[in-house]
Design a protein around this motif. Structure first.
Motif, PDB file in Angstrom:
ATOM      1  N   LEU A 334       0.854  -1.182   0.000  1.00 12.83           N
ATOM      2  CA  LEU A 334       0.000   0.000   0.000  1.00 12.83           C
ATOM      3  C   LEU A 334       0.893   1.237   0.000  1.00 12.83           C
ATOM      4  O   LEU A 334       1.473   1.599   1.023  1.00 12.83           O
ATOM      5  CB  LEU A 334      -0.921   0.000   1.217  1.00 12.83           C
ATOM      6  N   ALA A 335       1.000   1.884  -1.157  1.00 12.94           N
ATOM      7  CA  ALA A 335       1.914   3.016  -1.298  1.00 12.94           C
ATOM      8  C   ALA A 335       1.283   4.326  -0.857  1.00 12.94           C
ATOM      9  O   ALA A 335       1.925   5.139  -0.182  1.00 12.94           O
ATOM     10  CB  ALA A 335       2.386   3.128  -2.748  1.00 12.94           C
ATOM     11  N   VAL A 336       0.017   4.555  -1.249  1.00 17.54           N
ATOM     12  CA  VAL A 336      -0.666   5.806  -0.917  1.00 17.54           C
ATOM     13  C   VAL A 336      -2.111   5.473  -0.564  1.00 17.54           C
ATOM     14  O   VAL A 336      -2.778   4.735  -1.302  1.00 17.54           O
ATOM     15  CB  VAL A 336      -0.629   6.814  -2.091  1.00 17.54           C
ATOM     16  N   THR A 337      -2.601   6.005   0.538  1.00 13.08           N
ATOM     17  CA  THR A 337      -3.985   5.736   0.938  1.00 13.08           C
ATOM     18  C   THR A 337      -4.956   6.456   0.011  1.00 13.08           C
ATOM     19  O   THR A 337      -4.626   7.487  -0.602  1.00 13.08           O
ATOM     20  CB  THR A 337      -4.241   6.196   2.378  1.00 13.08           C
ATOM     21  N   GLY A 338      -6.161   5.922  -0.082  1.00 10.51           N
ATOM     22  CA  GLY A 338      -7.183   6.548  -0.908  1.00 10.51           C
ATOM     23  C   GLY A 338      -7.514   7.953  -0.449  1.00 10.51           C
ATOM     24  O   GLY A 338      -7.804   8.840  -1.263  1.00 10.51           O
ATOM     25  N   GLU A 339      -7.481   8.168   0.872  1.00  9.91           N
ATOM     26  CA  GLU A 339      -7.780   9.501   1.407  1.00  9.91           C
ATOM     27  C   GLU A 339      -6.774  10.527   0.907  1.00  9.91           C
ATOM     28  O   GLU A 339      -7.137  11.648   0.543  1.00  9.91           O
ATOM     29  CB  GLU A 339      -7.779   9.450   2.933  1.00  9.91           C
TER      30      GLU A 339
END
Length: 645
Positions: A334-339
């Protein structure tokens, strides 16, 4: 019902479905109760039910209901979850209706709702629900309305699970044991008049993948189709319909009709998820005073291009071109959260980011929540050109180039039992890293330590003080001015070993270990106990083969009264006390305390006798010490069978 088989009317069985609001009439058609059929089936057992063709929404009052319906990728199965929230006086109505289900059965229809009745509902509910109409239909082709041959959704019994919250509230002031003779031993019940809020839910059974099915759409959503839903008697509900990923799928039209006449209503809302799937949110309501009017919702879908469509735009929150996005390589990460990534661009119809990597073994994807996952090999890094595109294929010509890579490798060891030696090995992805880390457990963290890392490996000690024995990880962050912050949680399979409790004895004012009772038959011990790991400690005492645990504890202080009756019975006059302290990890500390008979001479005595006593007096009367010893012996015999207090 636990331990019982109840005989109920078919009408009563149908009411079970009211619990999850799944008993509305077939799409675009309202069915009335068939009284003759009810009469014919009134003698059936709970496991022989037929709930087809019945609707009882008017008997079930809920305040709000939420339905989630996911169409699966095969366009032939679906998963539904439904939760009904029932508050105040409506909850009393629900309890009364459910108690009425079991009229004629032990404990049924007696104005009390029991846990036995609750379990019966859970057990036979799926069998009853599978006979019911789902209220959903779908049909390919031109937009459809009214009584066409719908491709109806059907329930799958093995995929259905039911549950409730507070149908029979635990610990209620009016709770009592069930009064009927055939009730389960642990059965409790409350009056149906109680107004505690309750919830009732339907969902996919654990281990199953769906709980509804329909005839597979030949074109699997790539051509026009209409979804129809009977919303009669749905007084206040939200529907969330999620479809598989079909590029360009959108709503082309909708209609809400009362008995075939179109009315003004809430419009369906299109929500495009970052993974490219379409979710439709629809609010529905129905005034119960309008019964038996039938209300139906029709939503038309198409994949044809909309008349107008804007192009997604990068925002100022997006990282600069050539920025570094940190990942852990050799896995999907998981590189970047959706938020966070949702702020990088905007489009009225939603958007997603697609990245083309220089290393073809690397790839990216976004899930339905927008989280950006990177799948990589064990190589340190790869550059990628990333673009943004909306669900209808509109793409911004401006792209951003990012470097995805791992800024450091790490190792963790526990060498002294109190600290984690955390070693950071830079990979050269950046020139300098600022790292902050701490020892971490689920609800507890140790003291943070920070360090600057350049080209050489660095080891820092992370204290584990305050952490409980067991698994411990390393949590922290790494920063660089040209890199997104890397938040990490590293599991080196480390275990914090439990330290033994610290157990001490407190002497009294006379400097003695014990304080004797006036009777001479018991003494009091006092002390302190602490566990370095903060675990709860259980105290125990052993004396003359007997055990005691009745310690009084206040904070770290403990106290216990110890009877010597068992020792006296065995002729023991010196009392070897063993006190144990056991923490939650099972680690034990012990303290051995020797308590001498209170009438024995002091240990420091040199053993000389006092010759000033009169011989006749000495020969005629026993000494005071001897009398006391005999008294203790006689009294002790009376308590010989008693255990330590």
């Amino acid at each position: 019902m636990a331990g019982n088989r109840l005989v109920v009317h078919s009408t009563a069985l149908s009411l079970i479905v009211l619990m999850i609001m799944m008993i509305l009439s077939p799409v675009a058609e309202h069915s009335n109760l068939n009284e003759e059929k009810i009469s014919e089936t009134s003698g059936r057992q709970l496991d022989d039910v037929d709930c087809s063709g019945y609707t009882f929404e008017d008997l079930f009052d809920y305040n709000f209901a939420l339905f989630n319906i996911d169409i699966e990728d095969d366009w032939a199965t679906s998963s539904m979850s439904a939760t009904a929230y029932v508050n105040g006086s409506n909850s009393a109505t629900v309890r009364e209706n459910l108690d009425g289900l079991f009229d004629g059965a032990p404990g049924g229809n007696n104005s009390w709702i029991s846990t036995d009745e609750r379990e019966a509902v859970r057990e036979i509910g799926p069998k009853c629900i599978v006979d019911m109409d789902t209220r959903l239909g779908i049909r390919e082709g031109i937009p459809h309305r009214g009584g066409v041959d719908w491709n109806d959704f059907e329930f799958v019994e093995e995929g259905i699970a039911l549950d409730e919250v507070d149908l029979v509230p635990t610990g209620h002031a009016e709770e009592r044991n069930c009064q009927n003779l055939l009730a389960a031993s642990n059965c409790t019940e409350v009056p149906v008049s109680v107004t505690d809020d309750l919830q009732i839910a339907l969902f996919v059974k654990s281990g199953e993948s769906n709980n509804m099915r329909f005839d597979q759409l030949p074109n699997k959503g790539d051509s026009n189709f209409t979804l129809a839903l009977n919303v009669t008697n749905m007084t206040n509900a939200d529907l969330l319909l999620t479809f598989p990923i079909i590029q360009g799928l959108r709503i082309s039209n909708f209609s809400m009709q009362d008995d075939g006449i179109e009315i003004n209503s809430h419009e369906p809302e299109e929500i495009y998820l970052p993974d490219g799937s379409l979710r439709v949110k629809q609010h529905v309501d129905y005034n119960k005073a309008d019964w038996p009017m039938g209300r139906n919702l029709f939503i038309d879908f198409t994949t044809s291009a909309p008349e107008s469509n804007d192009i997604p735009q990068w925002s100022g929150a997006a990282p600069n071109n050539n920025s570094i996005i940190p990942v852990m390589t050799g896995m999907e990460y998981l590189a970047v959260t959706g938020e966070e990534i949702s702020t990088w661009a905007s489009d009225s119809n939603g958007w997603a980011m697609e990245c083309e990597f220089a290393n073809s073994a690397w790839s990216s994807r976004q899930d339905s929540n927008g989280n950006l996952f990177i799948t990589s090999t064990s190589t340190i890094s790869s550059t990628a050109e990333c673009s943004i595109k909306d669900p209808f294929g509109a793409q911004n010509n401006d792209t951003l180039t990012f470097t995805f890579g791992q800024p450091f490798t790490a190792d963790g060891q526990i060498n002294d039992g109190e600290n984690i030696d955390f070693t950071i090995n830079p990979t050269g992805l950046v020139n300098e890293l600022s790292v902050v880390a701490h020892a971490h457990q689920t609800q507890t963290m140790g003291t943070s330590r920070s360090v600057s890392v350049t080209s050489d490996s660095v080891t820092i000690s992370l204290p584990m003080e305050g952490l409980k024995p067991g698994s411990v990880m390393v949590m922290g962050s790494a920063q660089n001015s040209n890199m997104l912050t890397l938040n990490f949680m590293l599991d080196f399979e480390l275990e914090k070993i439990s330290l033994p409790p610290v157990l001490d004895l407190t002497v009294n004012f006379e400097g003695n270990n014990a304080t004797w009772d006036a009777s001479g038959l018991k003494f009091t011990l006092k002390g302190e106990v602490l566990d370095p790991d903060g675990e709860a400690v259980t105290l125990g005492l052993s004396l003359c083969g007997s055990q005691a645990t009745d310690f009084t504890k206040v904070g770290k202080n403990w106290e216990i009264d110890v009877s010597i009756a068992t020792c006296v019975q065995q002729g023991i006059t010196e009392y070897d006390v063993i006190i144990s302290a056991t923490d939650e990890s099972g680690i034990v500390s012990t303290l051995n305390v020797l308590i001498k008979n209170q009438y024995d001479s002091d240990d420091t005595s040199d053993g000389s006798s006092d010759d000033s006593s009169d011989d006749s007096e000495s020969s005629g009367l026993p000494s005071v010490s001897l009398l006391a010893t005999l008294s203790v012996t006689l009294l002790g015999a009376a308590f010989a069978r008693r255990k330590l207090e």
